[in-house]
Design a protein around this motif. Sequence first.
Motif, PDB file in Angstrom:
ATOM      1  N   TRP A 133      43.579  35.884  43.922  1.00 35.73           N
ATOM      2  CA  TRP A 133      42.696  36.564  42.963  1.00 35.73           C
ATOM      3  C   TRP A 133      43.355  37.855  42.497  1.00 35.73           C
ATOM      4  O   TRP A 133      43.885  38.621  43.310  1.00 35.73           O
ATOM      5  CB  TRP A 133      41.375  36.927  43.625  1.00 35.73           C
TER       6      TRP A 133
ATOM      7  N   ILE B 128      42.130  41.242  40.584  1.00 36.76           N
ATOM      8  CA  ILE B 128      40.842  41.873  40.228  1.00 36.76           C
ATOM      9  C   ILE B 128      41.099  43.264  39.666  1.00 36.76           C
ATOM     10  O   ILE B 128      41.850  44.057  40.252  1.00 36.76           O
ATOM     11  CB  ILE B 128      39.925  41.980  41.476  1.00 36.76           C
TER      12      ILE B 128
ATOM     13  N   LEU C 234      34.014  42.814  45.963  1.00 33.66           N
ATOM     14  CA  LEU C 234      34.519  41.458  45.728  1.00 33.66           C
ATOM     15  C   LEU C 234      35.848  41.260  46.456  1.00 33.66           C
ATOM     16  O   LEU C 234      36.054  40.254  47.139  1.00 33.66           O
ATOM     17  CB  LEU C 234      34.671  41.202  44.223  1.00 33.66           C
TER      18      LEU C 234
ATOM     19  N   VAL D 116      42.861  33.180  40.028  1.00 41.05           N
ATOM     20  CA  VAL D 116      41.585  33.695  39.517  1.00 41.05           C
ATOM     21  C   VAL D 116      41.797  35.124  39.021  1.00 41.05           C
ATOM     22  O   VAL D 116      42.269  35.981  39.773  1.00 41.05           O
ATOM     23  CB  VAL D 116      40.503  33.719  40.639  1.00 41.05           C
TER      24      VAL D 116
ATOM     25  N   VAL E 122      39.750  38.342  37.647  1.00 38.96           N
ATOM     26  CA  VAL E 122      38.406  38.902  37.463  1.00 38.96           C
ATOM     27  C   VAL E 122      38.519  40.179  36.652  1.00 38.96           C
ATOM     28  O   VAL E 122      39.067  41.187  37.101  1.00 38.96           O
ATOM     29  CB  VAL E 122      37.712  39.186  38.821  1.00 38.96           C
ATOM     30  N   ASN E 123      38.011  40.125  35.440  1.00 39.74           N
ATOM     31  CA  ASN E 123      37.968  41.286  34.546  1.00 39.74           C
ATOM     32  C   ASN E 123      36.706  42.073  34.873  1.00 39.74           C
ATOM     33  O   ASN E 123      35.619  41.773  34.374  1.00 39.74           O
ATOM     34  CB  ASN E 123      37.922  40.815  33.096  1.00 39.74           C
ATOM     35  N   ASN E 124      36.876  43.060  35.716  1.00 39.53           N
ATOM     36  CA  ASN E 124      35.725  43.798  36.242  1.00 39.53           C
ATOM     37  C   ASN E 124      35.677  45.247  35.730  1.00 39.53           C
ATOM     38  O   ASN E 124      34.606  45.812  35.563  1.00 39.53           O
ATOM     39  CB  ASN E 124      35.811  43.775  37.776  1.00 39.53           C
TER      40      ASN E 124
ATOM     41  N   VAL F 275      37.348  35.081  35.110  1.00 46.08           N
ATOM     42  CA  VAL F 275      35.991  35.578  35.326  1.00 46.08           C
ATOM     43  C   VAL F 275      35.830  36.874  34.533  1.00 46.08           C
ATOM     44  O   VAL F 275      36.730  37.740  34.544  1.00 46.08           O
ATOM     45  CB  VAL F 275      35.725  35.848  36.825  1.00 46.08           C
TER      46      VAL F 275
ATOM     47  N   ILE G 185      33.040  40.099  33.686  1.00 46.56           N
ATOM     48  CA  ILE G 185      31.768  40.702  34.088  1.00 46.56           C
ATOM     49  C   ILE G 185      31.094  41.228  32.824  1.00 46.56           C
ATOM     50  O   ILE G 185      31.462  42.277  32.292  1.00 46.56           O
ATOM     51  CB  ILE G 185      31.941  41.836  35.129  1.00 46.56           C
TER      52      ILE G 185
ATOM     53  N   MET H 237      29.500  35.083  43.404  1.00 45.20           N
ATOM     54  CA  MET H 237      30.630  34.883  42.481  1.00 45.20           C
ATOM     55  C   MET H 237      31.725  34.046  43.144  1.00 45.20           C
ATOM     56  O   MET H 237      32.323  33.167  42.512  1.00 45.20           O
ATOM     57  CB  MET H 237      31.195  36.245  42.033  1.00 45.20           C
TER      58      MET H 237
ATOM     59  N   VAL I  55      33.232  30.347  41.953  1.00 41.91           N
ATOM     60  CA  VAL I  55      34.653  30.067  41.700  1.00 41.91           C
ATOM     61  C   VAL I  55      35.149  28.958  42.630  1.00 41.91           C
ATOM     62  O   VAL I  55      35.898  28.076  42.210  1.00 41.91           O
ATOM     63  CB  VAL I  55      35.497  31.353  41.877  1.00 41.91           C
TER      64      VAL I  55
END
Length: 285
Positions: A8, A10, A21, A80, A82-84, A132, A134, A231, A235
């Motif tokens: 991942w 992130i 996360l 993965v 994750v655009n957080n 992903v 947010i 979440m 995934v």
Amino acid sequence: MTDSSRVWLITGCSSGLGARLAHRVLARGDRVIATARRVETLAELEQAGAAVLSLDVTADQQAVRQTVDAAIQIYGRVDVLVNNAAYLAIGTWEDLEIEDFSAQFETNVFGTIKVTRAMLPHLRARRDGTLVFIGSRSGWIGDAGVGAYAGSKFALEGLVEALKGEVEPLGIKTLLIEPGRFRTKLLTLGNMKAADAASDDYAPIAMALMAHLAAEDQQQHGDPDKLVDLMIDLVRHEGVAAGREVPFRFPVGTDVHADVKAKCRQTLELLDDWEAVLTSTDFGA
Ligand SMILES: NC(=O)c1ccc[n+]([C@@H]2O[C@H](COP(=O)([O-])OP(=O)(O)OC[C@H]3O[C@@H](n4cnc5c(N)ncnc54)[C@H](OP(=O)(O)O)[C@@H]3O)[C@@H](O)[C@H]2O)c1
């Protein structure tokens, strides 16, 4: 950690959902490349086993691409993204400066676009991966005084929906999480950027909103740990998502559930009540 464990990447892991996360992903046996503007904020995550990189999502596309490439090198792949990373700008249309609107979109929208564009060639080549995003309740509802943030989250809705159509045929999944209010530092002054009301006309809106946000900070009903575990389930197709098709949009939280339902009902009522008029504009109609 097994070979089948996912990797991942992130953004925005210095606090809140990103940090939670990253910790939970590690605890559940996957690998994490945690990023933040200030890499020193990632010390705890590094100790817990995450690889860490410095990434300000407002850097130019080339710099963001270099960081994403460096992230891919660490474990040889990323599964993965994750655009957080994001922040909340508060202020009415007139109280915010145009630079405040630009800055809000630079982080929440253009930053997300840059990081995702940098990752896409890697995922396309592998015909695999999950993107992903947010989003927010504010991607459904534009509250007075929250226009810049809501605009940025509404923008993501359209951008990501289009992306889904582009990359799904290539084997890349997209997931748009739309949280309600969760207890993080999003509403904490310093993270949240609030403009003063310059005109008395907007003072009632601004004062009521600031009082509301101050009262809500650290009292939000949403538990971030429950959200991030959900979440991960989505995934990894585990827990509540085992054996189920995972929806593209995921409006999660008691508040967002009620508000989205109400908005859908209102929209259906509008379409029904005004149907004859709304469908009267074709040539020859
Ligand atoms: N909490 C909620 O109620 C809620 C509801 C709906 C949606 N969301 C979304 O959830 C996501 C995470 O927010 P949060 O609630 O966890 O708030 P948070 O605790 O304030 O975390 C936001 C994170 O984004 C990072 N960030 C801001 N600007 C950045 C930039 N230019 N480059 C890289 N990182 C940057 C911050 O890092 P710094 O320490 O460097 O500032 C921080 O790590 C956001 O997309 C937010 O819009 C939250």
